[in-house]
Structures are given as C-alpha cells and as structure tokens.
Design a protein around this motif. Sequence first.
Motif, mmCIF file in Angstrom:
data_model
loop_
_atom_site.group_PDB
_atom_site.id
_atom_site.type_symbol
_atom_site.label_atom_id
_atom_site.label_comp_id
_atom_site.label_asym_id
_atom_site.label_seq_id
_atom_site.Cartn_x
_atom_site.Cartn_y
_atom_site.Cartn_z
ATOM 1 N N GLU A 1 -8.614 6.246 -2.579
ATOM 2 C CA GLU A 1 -7.470 7.001 -3.097
ATOM 3 C C GLU A 1 -6.794 6.336 -4.290
ATOM 4 O OE1 GLU A 1 -4.878 8.142 0.084
ATOM 5 O OE2 GLU A 1 -6.487 9.216 1.080
ATOM 6 N N GLN A 2 -6.761 5.011 -4.329
ATOM 7 C CA GLN A 2 -6.062 4.350 -5.430
ATOM 8 C C GLN A 2 -7.005 3.882 -6.523
ATOM 9 O OE1 GLN A 2 -5.562 3.108 -2.189
ATOM 10 N NE2 GLN A 2 -3.798 4.408 -1.803
ATOM 11 N N TYR B 1 2.363 0.701 -6.738
ATOM 12 C CA TYR B 1 2.805 0.822 -5.345
ATOM 13 C C TYR B 1 3.552 -0.445 -5.030
ATOM 14 C CZ TYR B 1 -1.022 4.143 -5.447
ATOM 15 O OH TYR B 1 -1.864 5.144 -5.791
ATOM 16 N N ALA C 1 1.104 2.269 0.245
ATOM 17 C CA ALA C 1 -0.180 2.908 -0.012
ATOM 18 C C ALA C 1 -1.244 2.244 0.839
ATOM 19 C CB ALA C 1 -0.542 2.789 -1.480
ATOM 20 N N TYR C 2 -2.217 3.014 1.229
ATOM 21 C CA TYR C 2 -3.412 2.434 1.875
ATOM 22 C C TYR C 2 -4.607 3.248 1.399
ATOM 23 C CZ TYR C 2 -3.923 6.137 5.427
ATOM 24 O OH TYR C 2 -4.137 7.316 6.072
ATOM 25 N N SER C 3 -5.809 2.707 1.615
ATOM 26 C CA SER C 3 -7.004 3.311 1.002
ATOM 27 C C SER C 3 -7.324 4.671 1.596
ATOM 28 C CB SER C 3 -8.191 2.372 1.167
ATOM 29 O OG SER C 3 -8.533 2.280 2.532
ATOM 30 N N GLY C 4 -6.674 5.042 2.701
ATOM 31 C CA GLY C 4 -6.960 6.320 3.333
ATOM 32 C C GLY C 4 -7.887 6.171 4.519
ATOM 33 N N LYS C 5 -8.478 4.983 4.656
ATOM 34 C CA LYS C 5 -9.394 4.735 5.759
ATOM 35 C C LYS C 5 -8.699 3.812 6.751
ATOM 36 C CE LYS C 5 -13.771 2.315 6.350
ATOM 37 N NZ LYS C 5 -14.807 1.603 5.640
ATOM 38 N N PRO C 6 -8.728 4.131 8.047
ATOM 39 C CA PRO C 6 -8.072 3.248 9.011
ATOM 40 C C PRO C 6 -8.780 1.892 9.104
ATOM 41 C CG PRO C 6 -8.874 5.269 10.080
ATOM 42 C CD PRO C 6 -9.351 5.300 8.673
ATOM 43 N N GLU C 7 -8.037 0.875 9.463
ATOM 44 C CA GLU C 7 -8.564 -0.482 9.696
ATOM 45 C C GLU C 7 -9.317 -1.028 8.484
ATOM 46 O OE1 GLU C 7 -10.538 -0.997 13.394
ATOM 47 O OE2 GLU C 7 -8.948 -0.049 14.541
ATOM 48 N N LEU D 1 -5.914 -3.638 -3.157
ATOM 49 C CA LEU D 1 -4.712 -3.091 -3.780
ATOM 50 C C LEU D 1 -3.784 -4.208 -4.240
ATOM 51 C CD1 LEU D 1 -3.649 -0.033 -1.613
ATOM 52 C CD2 LEU D 1 -4.232 -0.056 -4.027
ATOM 53 N N GLN E 1 -1.899 -3.630 -8.015
ATOM 54 C CA GLN E 1 -1.345 -2.281 -7.900
ATOM 55 C C GLN E 1 -0.201 -2.293 -6.897
ATOM 56 O OE1 GLN E 1 -4.177 1.133 -7.934
ATOM 57 N NE2 GLN E 1 -5.697 -0.441 -7.608
#
Lengths: 296, 435
Positions: free
Chosen positions: A131-132, B182, B242-248, B256, B261
Amino acid sequence: MERHSLYKSKLTALMFILPTLVILIIFLYYPTFQTFKMSLYRVAFLGLSKQFVGLENYRYIFSSPEYRKIFLNTAIFVVLSVVISLVIGLFLAVLANQKIKGKTVFRLLLIWPYALPPAVAGVIFLFLFNEQSGMVNYILKHVANIALPWLSKSYLAMGVVITAFVWKMVGYNVVFYLAALQNIPKDIIEAAKVEGASIFQTFFKVTLPMLSPITLFLVVTNTIAAFFESFTFIDLITKGGPADSTTVIIYSIYRDGFEYFKTGLAAAESVILFICVVILTLIQLRVSRRMVHYEK
Amino acid sequence: MKKILMALMAVLTAFSSALAQEKIHITFWHAMGGSRAAFIDRMVQDFNYTHPNIEVKAQYKGSYRDTLNSAILAYKQGNAPHIVQIFEVGSQLALDSGIFMPFQNLVKPGNYALLNDFIKPVANYYRIKGNFNSVPFNSSNPILYYNKSLFKKAGLDPENPPKTFDEIVDACVKLKKAGVRYCITWPLHSWFVEQWIAEQGALLANNENGRKARATNIYINSKPMYRIMKWWKDLYDKGYYAYSGKPEDWDGANNLFVSQQAAMLITSTSDVTILENAAYEHGFKLGTGFLPVPDGIKRNGVVVGGASLWVTKGHPKKELEAAKEFLLWFTNTENEVRWHKGTGYFPVRESAVKVLKFERWFDKHPAYRAAFDQLLQTIPNRATQGALIGNFPEIRTIIENAVQEILAGKPIKAVLKEADRKADQALKRYNMSVR
C-alpha cells in the motif's frame, strides 16, 4: 468370449502395475482413509490424544458463520479466477495465433509466467500491491493522484489474490488453447467465410464450439488449481486478511491443522473439499457429454 | 623421563578414546534461521569441544510452529529431540502436549543459584506454578524506535520521545506538518495488543491470566482493550498510522520506518541491531524509547516475548543429565552476553546485564538502553506475567481480525463483543480437546 490380452496371465499384468499401486496406496489411499477417519475425532496435538466425536466436526463447520464465510470466499475466488483466466487465456491465444511478426516471441512471453514458481509470483504481487511502497500505488499516485488500500479493503484484497492467480494460470491456458486453435481445420473456417459469416460469427459459431473439449479440460484443471494452488498466494500476499475476507478453504485447512492444532476440524474440511471437487468434476463430465463437440 | 611421558600419553589417548566411544548424543531443535543459526552452531561447537563426552547436534527446524510440530511428530514416532526451542505463547500448548518434562526436576538444589539469576520478569513468565518448566533463552519486548533527524526537523525534542498515547498524537501533528508521510507504524500483530493490555495492569484471560488454573474465558471485550482500539483507529483515520495491509508483516513495518516514510516504529527489541545498521545506511539517527502507554494509567511494564528451551521426557537418565549440563552451559552468563551482542536478543541473566554494564556496552550502543530499562522496570504481577492460553495462536488471529475490522470502519464495541464470543468458543473447544 475370448479376450485378447497382451499378457499371458493376469499375474504378469498385476506385477507391472504393482509398483504404481504400492506408491498410490502408501501416499494417496492410506492418507485419504486416515483423513476420513480423523475427521470423526476431536484430535489434539497432531494426534497425540483423540476422542471419537462422530459428525460433530462437520456439524460445527456447517453451523459456524466463520466457516460459511470461508466457503463463500472459496466460491467467489474459484468462480471468478477460473472464468477470468479462461477468457483472457482464450483471448491471448487467439491473438497469438494470428500471422504476425515475432509470434514465437509473443507466445514465449505469454507462457512464461506459468514457469515461475508460485512463491516467486506471490512475492512479486506483494511488492506490486504494497500500500505504501508498491509499484501500483506509485503509478496511480502519479497518474491520478490516488492510492488504494489494496490489501486492507476486503474486496480489493480478494481482487489482488485473484489477479495474481489469474496472471499465473493464463500462460497454461494459452498453451492449450493455442494447440487447440492450430488443430482446427482451416477449411471449416474458410467455408464459414465463404458463406459470409463475420469474424465474430465465425469465432462464436465455429471456433468456440470446436474448442469446447479443451475448454472443458481447462475448466476442470483450473478449478482444481484454484482450490489447491491458491494457498501460496494467499499465504504470501494477505495471510487470509483483512479479517478473513480472503481466507479460502485450503488456507483454512492449513491454519487449523498446523497452526491451531485442530487436526480433526482440518481433516473434516479436507473431506468437504474432497467431496466438492469430486462433485464438480462429475458435473463437468456429465455436461461434457451433452454440450461438448468432440470430433469423431 | 621421555618413556614415562610417552606411556602416560598412550594411557591418556586410550582413556580419551574409551570416553569418545561412550559419547552421549543430544539433539537440539531450534527456530533461529540465518545468521542466528550460524551463531548457535558456533556456540554448540564450543560446548562439544569443551565437553568431550557429550556431542550436541543443533538443527534449525523452521518457524517456531514448525519446530513444535516436528517435535510432537518425532515424539509420536519415538525419536524426540532432547531439547526444543518453543515460543512464549506456546508454553501452555507445550505443557498440554505432555511430551515435555519440567526442567527444574533435573536441577539439583546446588544449582538453584543459576535459576535465581534469571531476570525477574523473565523468570516470572517461565516459572509456571513455581517451577521452571523450561529454560529462558532468547527474550524480547516491544519498544518505540524513532527517527531523531525527522524529530529535529519537526521541532520535536530528539532526546525525549513520546511516552503516552496522547503524546504520540501530538507528535504526529507536528511531524505531519513537517512533511513526514506517515507518523507511526507497527505490524498489525496481536502481540502489541497483549503488551498494551499488560501495561494497563489488565488481564487477557480469567483465572489470573491462566496462571492459577486453566483459563476458560478470554477478556477481549474490556475497557483496556477499547482504549487501545480507539487510539489505534483514530491514528489510522487521521493518516498517522500506516501498515502494509498484510497482518503480521514485520518486514513491512520496518521498511516504512527505514525508508523514512514513518518517523516512529514500534517493534521488537530483537531488531535493535538490524535497525541501527539500517539507520546508519540511510543516513538518519536512531532513537529508542519505552513502549507508549494510554494516558492516565500506571505503567505496569511489558510481557516477555521470545522463546525458551524445553526438555522432552522419556530419555535415559544419562542423556537427560547431559541435556541439563548443556542447557546450563548454553545459558550461562558468558554465553548470554555473547548471544546478546551477536543477535540483539536480551541477555536473560542479572549477571549478564552486570557484565554488559561493566563493559559500558550501553554507552557504546545507547539504543539498547530502553530495551533493558523497560524490562528491568517492569512490575512483576499477573498482568505482566502474561497469559497462559492453550490456543494462543488462534486467539491471536481473532484479535488481529478484530483490529482489521475496526480499522475498516466497523463499530469498535460490536467488533470486540463478537471477537470475545469467538475467542471464548475457540478456547472452550481447545480445552475440551486436551481434557
């Protein structure tokens, strides 16, 4: 009635298939039998302790909303990915079948993704849709000044794993469709043209029916692949998330069996998956007899 | 004279070769890959060299879960490894599996001093009902990492990182104004939730976090939990988190932060070495601080994360003795110091911390200080002891799913209530399976 046999006695024939049979029994039939048995038990720690519970595991799976969601996810994933990968595969195969310059290069490039290990493909998509820092959002940001939450929105995440799977499968479908297209006798197509059929008419009324045997074969193989090979993509890209919206049955089996130590439940899920695949295959074979055009 | 020496040599050689024949073989399965595996191998070599009658063989078995799975399967087939490394939340699971023996049974009272040397919070976690069931080995906890250079740019004090939830939000306002994309990141992992519950002095399960008796009720629908989720959701909605969208996704969070960022990162202390190097490469100054806690509550401290070493039962007495000898050597002061310096994991012994202080290690590597002080200042109680839950891995997924639903916009209270129900049901089913 006398039967002509290649072998003198049945024993000789049996001896020839024995090695295969032994391997099948050890690695296929025995584990399958064990899975069926295990699904009737409440098992702890990979079988260290177990108690017979009858159909309780199945009752639980069918009555729990979590598992219903998993079945729904599986259906969405399988149907969409099979349809899309077949349509795109056929489209690309038709294009690659034209008399164009450098068609061998195009064909090679189309088939190439299939040669990639699923784990590598999964990581590529993970990088693309991060996403980033992902490429897709980077381009979107520059072109349209938007960035989408690819992995944290449920339907987008499902879209990403389907895209990854389709991308991987298309090459396989292209290979088979290309071969089938080249096997269609040219005179039939020419006859259609002479009769005044348009390109679309020729395609839908002549080419497509002639491709039906291979389409059926691809539907079966793609469906099975969508059931089983989706695991790598889901484990690598979404881990079943967000909030289980990309958890399909094969991923759930892995998690229940090897992460949560719910071996009995995992076995029951495997049996359900097994039955689903058997039923689907039977339906497809039955349909084939009615709909598919086989050349004699 | 020469003759006598020669004879002596001959006798010695004969003696040592006789001993060599009687070598006791010990297998040790662990989950430390990459450079950590090589490090363990070197330590094991040293042990084998100094203990000619014992031959330890260390094997990397994949993730913590894979290692535990392999150990259980091997036990079923009758050739279990002697020593297995198991992650902290697998403790109750390991107990329930019934394939391990309490380590303390092997230790003679004369060696108790070695057991009493473990740092309090660490001992607290692994001492179950008064006994060391396993030997603490690699331990870690979450701390705040921050980018001093970005802090300076935003007009924040680079030597004074935010300590509470509100201070994080305040810092975020300034950092955003200074153009940071972020503000903060951490992996979407249940581990952090568990830590914030402990920091508030709250329990995650009944029966005193499952320490007094088997846990039968998970507390997800609680006030402390609500506080965490509310803050998390606010940060997310404002674009601060913010997080990458994937858990763990541990690497995703690290990336990040390293790519600047995000100006702050909450992650394990075991990443200090990695992040120190990464910060140097990317040209920014790294700072560390305590894990931020909700405002208006007393800071209780953190739960020890990491893993411990368990001994499987059913081996001959001689082998168990050898396994014990290895474990006491492997976790002695000298090796703990070595392990810490090589990997960034914490030394789990008081004496090892003393040695490091004496060597002025923290002056040279100030980033480690927060990690140490946070653990040493932890108040030992049931909350910071951490919960013992048999199906912890499954509970973690339930908590992570709840977080994802909350971030996606579902009402917090309804999500927590539903997650609580799911967790209780899952625990009930687990408890039935081990009865």
